[in-house]
Design a protein around this motif. Sequence first.
Motif, short mmCIF file in Angstrom:
data_model
loop_
_atom_site.label_atom_id
_atom_site.label_comp_id
_atom_site.label_asym_id
_atom_site.label_seq_id
_atom_site.Cartn_x
_atom_site.Cartn_y
_atom_site.Cartn_z
N ARG A 1 0.88 -1.25 -0.06
CA ARG A 1 0.09 0.15 -0.03
C ARG A 1 0.98 1.36 0.15
NH1 ARG A 1 -4.14 0.34 5.12
NH2 ARG A 1 -4.52 2.48 5.07
N MET A 2 0.41 2.32 -0.74
CA MET A 2 1.36 3.34 -0.81
C MET A 2 0.39 4.77 -0.60
SD MET A 2 4.00 4.35 -3.81
CE MET A 2 2.79 4.70 -5.12
N THR A 3 1.07 5.82 -0.13
CA THR A 3 0.20 6.70 0.18
C THR A 3 1.03 8.24 0.58
OG1 THR A 3 -1.24 7.73 2.21
CG2 THR A 3 0.37 6.52 3.14
N SER A 4 0.30 9.21 0.40
CA SER A 4 0.86 10.62 0.71
C SER A 4 0.35 11.39 1.90
CB SER A 4 1.09 11.27 -0.44
OG SER A 4 1.68 10.91 -1.73
N SER A 5 -0.24 10.38 2.56
CA SER A 5 -0.92 11.03 3.66
C SER A 5 -0.67 10.42 4.92
CB SER A 5 -2.51 10.61 3.66
OG SER A 5 -3.29 10.63 5.04
N LEU A 6 -0.19 11.24 6.01
CA LEU A 6 0.49 10.64 7.34
C LEU A 6 -0.94 10.26 8.30
CD1 LEU A 6 3.08 13.49 8.12
CD2 LEU A 6 3.35 11.06 8.01
N ALA A 7 -1.95 10.66 8.07
CA ALA A 7 -3.11 10.35 8.62
C ALA A 7 -3.32 8.97 8.31
CB ALA A 7 -4.31 11.24 8.33
N GLU A 8 -3.24 8.53 6.94
CA GLU A 8 -3.51 7.15 6.61
C GLU A 8 -2.23 6.35 7.29
OE1 GLU A 8 -3.69 4.50 2.42
OE2 GLU A 8 -3.81 6.77 2.65
N VAL A 9 -1.20 6.68 7.46
CA VAL A 9 0.11 5.97 7.91
C VAL A 9 -0.46 5.84 9.47
CG1 VAL A 9 2.17 6.24 9.01
CG2 VAL A 9 1.72 7.09 6.43
N GLU A 10 -0.93 6.87 10.20
CA GLU A 10 -1.33 6.69 11.64
C GLU A 10 -2.39 5.71 11.94
OE1 GLU A 10 -2.14 9.78 15.45
OE2 GLU A 10 -2.24 10.64 13.37
#
Length: 515
Positions: free
Chosen positions: A501-510
């Motif tokens: 999974r790849m993201t540019s959102s820290l909220a999604e990481v959290e």
Amino acid sequence: FKQKTAYEMLRSLVGSEMCIRDRVWNRVCRQPDLCMGKRCPYQRDCYYMRVKKEEQKSQILVVNHHLFFAHLVSGEKVLPSFDAVVFDEAHNLEEVATNFLGIRIFSGEIRNLLNGLFNPRTQRGFLLRLSNLKNEERTLLEELVQEAGRANERFFSRLKEKLPSGATKQRIREKGFLVNMLDRPLSNLIFGLNSLLDDSKDEEERLEISFSLSRCMEIRDNLRIILEQKREDYVYWAEAISTKGRNYALCAAPINVAEELKIRVFDKMKVVILTSATLATNKNFSYIRERLGLEDGKELLLSSPFDYSKQAILYIPSQMPEPWEESDLYSSKVIEEIKKILKITRGATFVLFTSFQMLNQVYEPLKRELNDLNILRQGDMPRYQLLEKFKNEDRSVLLGTNTFWQGVDVPGDALQCVIITKLPFAVPNDPVVEAKIEFLKAQDKNPFLSYQVPQAIILLKQGFGRLIRSREDRGVVAILDPRLKTRYYGRMFLNSLPQCRMTSSLAEVEEFMKC
């Protein structure tokens, strides 16, 4: 095997920060030129001999790359005969082969050799232990040793002056760039040791004289090779081994080891297997084939045993500045991103850098502003101690350079995040890298796409691989280099990484880290 070979093997086991004083190492290592073999009165109790006997009876030997190449360069005198070889971590083969097929002469090595013969400061040395040596002969030999010692200090002082201020490496392009003021003193000492050898009757004394004699000849001959650039298709350079001390070195290495490996390994062995988690780049083996001279052979590209789609998330921030075009702004943004990520992970994080300069630049603000975290920095203590502290102390963050990108295993909750600050391209003006680029250009190849990008991909995969070490591990890999998205070659890097999974959102990481 030679002293430098054994030393590098031990360094590879415990880390590059390990320091063994050469005079201590000389007393515990097994030197082939000083070994009496079957005639030694301690042969039955000798650890080395016991291991060699076990080795001869074994069907499978597990050795590292250094020992294998020590066997090759010794004329195949180190290991027993074998029919097949399996190279694990085969992505390192080119670098190890380059080092072993090259030449390296440093001031401390010559200093220790001469002090072993006679140290004027401590009044100790082999020459003083020779009971049958006449006083005038001993005095003459001591003078020859001291003459070589003074020449050694002058020679490497001149070499230091040739290095630009602050530089650790400098390419040598011209023959005779430095006057060889060591040649005559070493030749005179060689003549004196030869005379001493002719007169000696004691077998142990003859072994030690022969050892010192062969080392002096090797150093003299290698100095001539480097200063006169006698070997074609080699790159030559000078380097400061320790900027704090007096150690400087002259080095030479083959630019292309493919032909040598083809002749001495791949065409000679019945079976050669190369395996590694990072052999492929952009889902093929063309890079490693070209670098190692592998024209034939079957390929097998296997998927990972780990479920990266569930175990890992890849975070690539948006709107990061370009590392080279806006270096100051990039560094400040990297610090900001690392702080944001650490507020989520609360430690359990590796932060990997491509240079000590940037590591130190990031360390100070992290240490100052995140005082509730245990910020560890490579260089403050030996690598194994850093790893132990990281594993055993809560809320730990370890900042490291190249030695932490690979060969480090931290499974479980101790490591839940790996932050990669920059794509690990090799420094283009490093003498060996620069020479390889020139070599490829001369063959009408694109060195960036055929060498620099694949090399960086392999190291990036190694860094990524620090995170997931078991089927139970979970975590985030953050790559803070915008070139993954902004440059055409970024897709090649992404295609080479495990599918997750790849993201540019820290909220999604959290959110992922809370699951």
